[in-house]
Design a protein around this motif. Structure first.
Motif, PDB file in Angstrom:
ATOM      1  N   GLU A 197      45.220  30.287  37.370  1.00  0.00           N
ATOM      2  CA  GLU A 197      43.941  30.753  36.839  1.00  0.00           C
ATOM      3  C   GLU A 197      43.665  32.198  37.267  1.00  0.00           C
ATOM      4  OE1 GLU A 197      41.896  29.075  34.669  1.00  0.00           O
ATOM      5  OE2 GLU A 197      43.680  27.810  34.584  1.00  0.00           O
ATOM      6  N   THR A 198      44.042  32.556  38.502  1.00  0.00           N
ATOM      7  CA  THR A 198      43.841  33.930  38.986  1.00  0.00           C
ATOM      8  C   THR A 198      44.676  34.915  38.182  1.00  0.00           C
ATOM      9  OG1 THR A 198      43.391  33.090  41.209  1.00  0.00           O
ATOM     10  CG2 THR A 198      43.944  35.423  41.006  1.00  0.00           C
ATOM     11  N   ILE A 199      45.918  34.517  37.879  1.00  0.00           N
ATOM     12  CA  ILE A 199      46.784  35.385  37.075  1.00  0.00           C
ATOM     13  C   ILE A 199      46.199  35.581  35.680  1.00  0.00           C
ATOM     14  CG2 ILE A 199      49.048  35.465  35.953  1.00  0.00           C
ATOM     15  CD1 ILE A 199      50.192  34.172  38.503  1.00  0.00           C
ATOM     16  N   LYS A 200      45.601  34.526  35.090  1.00  0.00           N
ATOM     17  CA  LYS A 200      44.954  34.668  33.778  1.00  0.00           C
ATOM     18  C   LYS A 200      43.785  35.645  33.858  1.00  0.00           C
ATOM     19  CE  LYS A 200      46.099  30.036  32.059  1.00  0.00           C
ATOM     20  NZ  LYS A 200      45.544  28.727  31.650  1.00  0.00           N
ATOM     21  N   ILE A 201      42.997  35.567  34.959  1.00  0.00           N
ATOM     22  CA  ILE A 201      41.868  36.487  35.132  1.00  0.00           C
ATOM     23  C   ILE A 201      42.372  37.926  35.194  1.00  0.00           C
ATOM     24  CG2 ILE A 201      40.001  37.163  36.676  1.00  0.00           C
ATOM     25  CD1 ILE A 201      39.810  34.182  37.494  1.00  0.00           C
ATOM     26  N   GLN A 202      43.432  38.161  35.995  1.00  0.00           N
ATOM     27  CA  GLN A 202      43.982  39.504  36.114  1.00  0.00           C
ATOM     28  C   GLN A 202      44.521  40.000  34.769  1.00  0.00           C
ATOM     29  OE1 GLN A 202      43.601  41.817  37.952  1.00  0.00           O
ATOM     30  NE2 GLN A 202      44.261  41.617  40.058  1.00  0.00           N
ATOM     31  N   ARG A 203      45.138  39.085  34.003  1.00  0.00           N
ATOM     32  CA  ARG A 203      45.651  39.476  32.687  1.00  0.00           C
ATOM     33  C   ARG A 203      44.509  39.955  31.791  1.00  0.00           C
ATOM     34  NH1 ARG A 203      47.394  34.642  28.982  1.00  0.00           N
ATOM     35  NH2 ARG A 203      45.120  34.428  29.171  1.00  0.00           N
ATOM     36  N   ASP A 204      43.378  39.213  31.805  1.00  0.00           N
ATOM     37  CA  ASP A 204      42.237  39.602  30.975  1.00  0.00           C
ATOM     38  C   ASP A 204      41.642  40.926  31.443  1.00  0.00           C
ATOM     39  OD1 ASP A 204      42.628  37.291  29.583  1.00  0.00           O
ATOM     40  OD2 ASP A 204      41.066  36.160  30.628  1.00  0.00           O
ATOM     41  N   LEU A 205      41.561  41.119  32.765  1.00  0.00           N
ATOM     42  CA  LEU A 205      41.038  42.393  33.288  1.00  0.00           C
ATOM     43  C   LEU A 205      41.934  43.559  32.875  1.00  0.00           C
ATOM     44  CD1 LEU A 205      39.915  41.309  36.885  1.00  0.00           C
ATOM     45  CD2 LEU A 205      38.437  41.883  34.950  1.00  0.00           C
ATOM     46  N   LYS A 206      43.261  43.347  32.952  1.00  0.00           N
ATOM     47  CA  LYS A 206      44.192  44.405  32.554  1.00  0.00           C
ATOM     48  C   LYS A 206      44.001  44.771  31.080  1.00  0.00           C
ATOM     49  CE  LYS A 206      46.994  45.057  36.199  1.00  0.00           C
ATOM     50  NZ  LYS A 206      47.421  46.357  36.752  1.00  0.00           N
ATOM     51  N   SER A 207      43.784  43.733  30.255  1.00  0.00           N
ATOM     52  CA  SER A 207      43.610  44.004  28.825  1.00  0.00           C
ATOM     53  C   SER A 207      42.355  44.819  28.556  1.00  0.00           C
ATOM     54  CB  SER A 207      43.551  42.681  28.051  1.00  0.00           C
ATOM     55  OG  SER A 207      42.377  41.953  28.372  1.00  0.00           O
ATOM     56  N   LYS A 208      41.368  44.764  29.473  1.00  0.00           N
ATOM     57  CA  LYS A 208      40.133  45.546  29.340  1.00  0.00           C
ATOM     58  C   LYS A 208      40.253  46.912  30.019  1.00  0.00           C
ATOM     59  CE  LYS A 208      37.314  41.304  29.454  1.00  0.00           C
ATOM     60  NZ  LYS A 208      36.782  41.354  28.089  1.00  0.00           N
ATOM     61  N   GLY A 209      41.430  47.206  30.588  1.00  0.00           N
ATOM     62  CA  GLY A 209      41.627  48.484  31.271  1.00  0.00           C
ATOM     63  C   GLY A 209      41.050  48.525  32.672  1.00  0.00           C
ATOM     64  N   ILE A 210      40.794  47.359  33.261  1.00  0.00           N
ATOM     65  CA  ILE A 210      40.208  47.287  34.607  1.00  0.00           C
ATOM     66  C   ILE A 210      41.317  46.941  35.595  1.00  0.00           C
ATOM     67  CG2 ILE A 210      38.561  46.090  36.089  1.00  0.00           C
ATOM     68  CD1 ILE A 210      36.893  45.552  33.577  1.00  0.00           C
ATOM     69  N   HIS A 211      41.497  47.777  36.608  1.00  0.00           N
ATOM     70  CA  HIS A 211      42.538  47.568  37.611  1.00  0.00           C
ATOM     71  C   HIS A 211      41.867  47.318  38.956  1.00  0.00           C
ATOM     72  CE1 HIS A 211      45.613  48.940  34.769  1.00  0.00           C
ATOM     73  NE2 HIS A 211      44.711  49.852  34.391  1.00  0.00           N
ATOM     74  N   ILE A 212      42.037  46.112  39.449  1.00  0.00           N
ATOM     75  CA  ILE A 212      41.397  45.735  40.704  1.00  0.00           C
ATOM     76  C   ILE A 212      42.236  44.646  41.363  1.00  0.00           C
ATOM     77  CG2 ILE A 212      39.927  43.871  39.804  1.00  0.00           C
ATOM     78  CD1 ILE A 212      37.667  45.093  41.544  1.00  0.00           C
TER      79      ILE A 212
END
Length: 819
Positions: A635-650
Motif C-alpha cells: 500500500e505504501t508503494i502505491k501511495i508513492q506511485r501516486d505521489l510521483k505521478s503528481k510530481g511530488i517527491h517525498i
C-alpha cells in the motif's frame, strides 16, 4: 362369475383388448399430433439450451482470460514509459509467468497472449503461450516479425485477431481462421481479442482462443430428430457453423425478417418444405439455433399408431383363438413358480426355476428370467451395499487424506487403552506445523496436502513405539503415549523426526513444529478434556513464543478467550479490508515544510478501533505480522506511485518487524516491487526499533546491510529506550535516529531536557539524521530546535492523517512553492 381360469382369461383378454383399442385409438387421434409436436419442440429447446450452456461456459472462460490480461496491464503499466523499449522489455519479462499461467489454465485451447503495438518503439514485443503439441503443456511461441503488422490485413482473415480488434476498439470475436505454431502444426481457431489504448494511443492487443473443433463439437454432438441440425452465426449473422447444403440463403432471408431478440422461434419454406427454427443470442453476440422439417413432427407418431393398432388387433384375435390353450399353458408354470418362491430364498441365490420355464418366450418365461435376474441383482446390490458400508465405516473412523484415525476414532482407541490399564500415566500430545498458512500461500494446497501426507508417514513409524496417532484437523496431529520417558526427551524425539527438510515433487520445504501436552490422569481422566488442555498448551507456546513446546498448567490457560478471538479475526482482517493506513507528517522546523511522513497502520475490527499496542504484539507473536507487513509495504508503494505521478517527491517511512528481516520476506518484496513503478530505494525509509536492532540474528543483519547498500534508508526508532551501549550501536549501518517522546514529554515541567539534548549531540557526532517524535508544545519544539534538531513530528504539528488528507497537504505545499 366364471369359476375356471380358462374363462376368466378368455373374457379378460377380450375385454381388455377391446378397451385398449378404443382408448388408445381415441387418445392417439385426439391428442397425438399436439403431443408429438410439443415433444419435438421441447426436445429442440432442450438441445438448444444444452448447447447454449456449453458455449456460454466457453465464452465466459475466454472473457475471464481477457479481463485478467487487461487487469494485469492496468495494475502494472506506467503510462508515461510506453515508448521506452527497456521498460517494455522489463514489463514483458515480469508478465511472462502470469500469461503462461492463464494459458495453462485455459482448458479450451491453452492459449493466452499480449502483443504490444510495434509502432510505439519500432520493435515487436509479445508473449504468446500455446499448447502446440496437444499434451496440455504450454510453450512460449516465437515473436511475429515486424512486417506482419505493417503489411496490413490478409484476405484469408489470418490477421483479423489484430486488425479487427483495433478497428472495433472493443472485445472482438473473430471468424474461424488457421494459425500455425512454431512446430509447423496448423490449427483452426476462433479468437477473442481486445485492443488496449492509453489516451487514444494503441498500446497492445490481448487475446485468447477457442479451437474451432471445440465450437463444432458443442453444436454437433447432440442428435436432433432424423433431419434436424444445429447451426451457429456470428454477430453479423454470418455462418460460423452451417450445413453446406445450399439452404443458407433461404434461412437468412427468413431470419432477417425476424425482430432481433434473445430468444426467437420462426418458420420458413424451402421448395415447399416447411422448416422450423429456434435461435438464441449468446453473451458475445453469436446466434445459436436448431432447425428441422415439419415431417419430423409426425413421422414417428404415424409409425407408432400403426404399430399400436396392429398389435391390439393381433392381441384380440390371439386372445379369442388361443384362450383355452393359454389358460392351461399359463396355469401350471405359474403354480410351479409360486411353489418355488414359497420354498426358496431369492436373496441367498438358491432360486432354481426349471430351465424349461426359463426357456419360454412368453410372459411367464420373462417373469422367470426376471426373477432369476432380480435374485442376482439383489445379491450384487447387497455386495455393493456391504462394500459402501465398509467404505463409509472407514470414513467415519479415519482421515481421508492421510489414512490416520480421525479424532472420534482416536478417542475410542485411547478410551479403550485407558480402560485396559487405568493406572498407567499417559501423555496427550498435539503437534502443529509452524507457519502452515504461509506454506499454503507459497506452494499451494496440492503440495501442502502432500506435505501433510509425508508428515503422517513419519508419524506412522511411531506405532512400533506404542504411540496412538491421529490427524486432528488441518495441520494438527494428536498422539497418545505412555509416560515412560521425560517430556523433554519425547519432545526432542518428535521435533527431530518431524522437523527439517521435505522434498515434495520439485519443491524443497523446511518445517518446524510446535507441541502442546497434557497428562493423564494428572490433568484429567476425560479424553476430551485432555485434548482441550493440550490445545491450550499448544496455543500458549504459539502465542507467547517462550518455547516451541508447552505442558498444560492452569497458568497456561490464562491467555484470555478475547485474545484467541482476536487472533482469529486478525487472520481475516486483510481479506475484509479492515486495515487502513494513516500518515503522520514530518516537518522541517526551519522551513515549516513537510519533508517526510511515517506510515502508521490502523485496524477497525467490526467498525471498532483496535489500538496498535494491542494487536501488533499479538500479530508478531503469532507471525501474522508477515502478511500484515507485506500489506503495508504494497500500500505504501502505491501511495508513492501516486505521489510521483503528481510530481511530488517525498520520503515515506515504514515500520518493520524483526520477523520480516529475511531474504525471502522484505528483501524479495522490496527488490521486485518498486522498480516497475519507477520508484527509487531513496523514496522509502525502513524504521527498525532499537530492540529489534539489538536482537537481530545474522540473517537480519545481512538483510539490513544489503538493503542499505541498495539505497534504502534505515531509521532506528525509539532510540534510547533500549539497553544498548554506544559501541554496540556503532556496529550497525543506519541513516537516522528517532528520538523517543519519553525523553521530551515532560519538558519543561519535570525534565530539563538534558538527555534529549545529549542524543541530539550524539546524532550530530555520528553524522546521522535525527527525527524527534511526540512533539506536543512549542517549548519542546524550540528547545530541540536550539539543540540542533531540524526534523520533528507530533500532534503539535499534525495528528496522523488519512492518505487523501496527507496528499492534499502536499499538493497545497507544492502549489504554494510554485507561486
Amino acid at each position: 362369475m366364471f369359476n375356471s381360469i380358462h374363462k376368466q382369461i378368455l373374457s379378460t383378454l377380450i375385454l381388455v383388448s377391446l378397451l385398449n383399442i378404443l382408448f388408445l385409438g381415441t387418445i392417439t387421434l385426439v391428442y397425438g399430433n399436439n403431443a408429438l409436436r410439443e415433444s419435438t419442440v421441447t426436445s429442440a429447446r432442450f438441445a438448444r439450451e444444452a448447447m447454449v450452456q456449453t458455449l456460454e461456459k466457453d465464452i465466459t472462460s475466454a472473457d475471464k482470460i481477457i479481463s485478467s490480461l487487461t487487469s494485469l496491464i492496468d495494475d502494472e503499466l506506467d503510462p508515461t514509459r510506453i515508448h521506452d523499449p527497456d521498460y517494455l522489455q522489463f514489463l514483458m519479462d515480469s508478465w511472462d509467468s502470469h500469461v503462461k499461467r492463464l494459458a495453462q489454465n485455459h482448458l479450451l485451447s491453452h492459449t493466452a497472449y499480449i502483443y504490444l503495438n510495434p509502432e510505439l518503439t519500432g520493435r515487436v514485443f509479445d508473449i504468446f503461450y500455446a499448447d502446440q503439441n496437444g499434451d496440455a503443456l504450454v510453450e512460449r511461441q516465437s515473436n511475429i516479425p515486424l512486417s506482419y503488422f505493417r503489411e496490413g490485413p490478409l484476405p484469408t482473415d489470418a490477421k483479423q485477431w489484430w486488425f479487427e480488434a483495433i478497428d472495433k476498439n472493443t472485445s472482438n470475436w473473430t471468424r474461424p481462421y488457421s494459425w500455425t505454431f512454431d512446430n509447423g502444426k496448423a490449427i483452426e481457431v476462433v479468437s477473442l481479442t481486445k485492443a488496449y489504448h492509453i489516451d487514444g494511443t494503441l498500446f497492445a492487443v490481448v487475446g485468447t482462443e477457442i479451437t474451432y473443433e471445440n465450437v463444432k463439437r458443442a453444436t454437433t454432438e447432440m442428435r436432433l430428430l432424423d433431419n434436424g441440425y444445429a447451426f451457429l452465426l456470428n454477430g453479423e449473422r454470418e455462418p460460423l457453423i452451417y450445413p453446406d447444403d445450399g439452404t443458407y440463403a433461404y434461412f437468412k432471408a427468413a431470419f432477417d425478417e425476424v425482430v432481433p431478440a434473445e430468444l426467437s422461434e420462426f418458420n420458413y419454406k424451402i421448395k415447399n418444405q416447411k422448416k422450423h427454427a429456434f435461435t438464441q443470442t449468446l453473451g458475445n453476440g453469436w446466434i445459436l439455433g436448431v432447425q428441422f422439417t415439419s415431417k419430423d413432427f409426425f413421422t414417428p407418431g404415424r409409425q407408432y399408431i400403426l404399430i399400436i393398432a396392429g398389435t391390439m388387433f393381433l392381441s384380440l384375435i390371439q386372445s379369442i383363438l388361443f384362450a383355452h390353450f393359454m389358460s392351461r399353458y399359463l396355469s401350471k408354470p405359474l403354480l410351479d413358480i409360486s411353489s418355488l418362491l414359497q420354498n426358496s430364498s431369492p436373496v441367498s441365490g438358491d432360486l432354481s426355476i426349471p430351465k424349461t420355464i426359463i426357456a419360454r418366450q412368453d410372459e411367464i418365461g420373462i417373469v422367470a428370467k426376471s426373477l432369476v435376474i432380480m435374485s442376482e441383482d439383489i445379491k450384487s446390490h447387497i455386495k455393493i451395499i456391504n462394500r459402501q458400508s465398509s467404505n463409509l465405516q472407514f470414513l467415519k473412523q479415519f482421515d481421508e487424506l492421510t489414512g490416520l484415525p480421525n479424532e472420534t476414532h482416536f478417542k475410542k482407541i485411547v478410551a479403550n487403552s485407558i480402560l485396559a490399564s487405568p493406572e498407567t500415566q499417559r501423555f496427550i500430545i498435539i503437534i502443529n506445523i509452524d507457519g502452515f498458512r504461509l506454506l499454503n500461500g507459497l506452494f499451494g494446497v496440492h503440495v501442502c496436502n502432500q506435505l501433510l501426507t509425508s508428515v503422517a508417514e513419519r508419524l506412522e513409524s511411531l506405532k512400533k513405539e506404542n504411540y496412538q496417532i491421529s490427524r486432528l484437523s488441518g495441520d494438527e496431529f494428536i498422539l497418545c503415549h505412555q509416560a515412560l520417558q521425560p517430556v523433554p526427551l519425547i519432545v526432542s524425539h518428535l521435533q527431530s523426526m518431524l522437523g527439517g527438510v521435505y522434498h515434495i515433487g520439485d519443491e524443497t520445504i523446511h518445517i518446524s513444529v510446535s507441541i502442546g501436552i497434557s497428562t493423564y490422569p494428572a490433568h484429567s481422566e476425560d479424553i476430551s478434556q485432555l485434548i482441550k488442555f493440550a490445545t491450550i498448551a499448544l496455543n500458549h507456546c504459539k502465542v507467547n513464543k517462550e518455547s516451541d513446546w508447552s505442558v498444560y498448567a492452569p497458568s497456561v490457560a490464562d491467555l484470555s478467550s478475547e485474545q484467541f478471538q482476536m487472533l482469529r479475526e486478525l487472520k481475516e482482517a486483510i481479506l475484509k479490508d479492515e486495515f487502513i493506513l494513516n500518515i503522520q507528517p514530518q516537518f522541517n522546523v526551519n522551513t515549516g515544510k513537510i519533508v517526510g511522513g511515517e506510515v502508521l497502520l490502523r485496524w477497525f475490527n467490526k467498525n471498532q478501533y483496535v489500538p496498535p499496542n494491542i494487536f501488533i504484539p499479538l500479530s508478531e507473536e503469532s507471525k501474522q505480522i508477515l502478511p500484515i507487513g507485506e500489506f503495508v509495504l504494497k500500500e505504501t508503494i502505491k501511495i508513492q506511485r501516486d505521489l510521483k505521478s503528481k510530481g511530488i517527491h517525498i520520503r515515506l517511512a515504514v515500520n518493520i518487524s524483526v520477523q520480516q528481516l529475511t531474504w525471502q520476506q522484505i528483501y524479495h518484496q522490496l527488490k521486485y516491487a518498486m522498480s516497475p513503478f519507477g520508484l527509487r530505494p531513496e523514496d522509502l525509509s525502513l524504521e527498525i526499533t532499537e530492540s529489534t536492532l539489538l536482537h537481530a540474528n545474522q540473517e537480519a543483519r545481512e538483510v539490513l546491510h544489503a538493503l542499505r547498500q541498495d539505497g534504502f534508508r534505515i531509521e532506528v526508532d525509539d532510540f534510547g529506550t533500549g539497553y544498548s551501549s554506544l559501541s554496540y550501536i556503532k556496529k550497525f549501518d543506519f541513516d537516522t535516529l528517532k528520538l523517543d517522546r519519553m525523553f521530551i514529554k515532560d519538558y519543561p515541567h519535570s525534565d530539563d531536557g538534558a538527555i534529549a539534548s545529549m542524543i541530539v549531540t550524539l546524532a550530530n557526532k555520528l553524522k546521522v539524521n535525527l527525527i524527534a517524535e511526540g512533539m506536543e508544545n512549542v517549548d519542546q519544539v524550540n528547545f530541540l530546535k536550539e539543540s540542533g534538531c531540524e526534523i520533528m513530528q507530533g500532534y503539535y504539528f499534525s495528528r496522523p492523517l488519512e492518505v487523501k488528507e496527507f496528499v492534499r497537504l502536499l499538493e497545497e505545499q507544492a502549489r504554494d512553492a510554485s507561486d
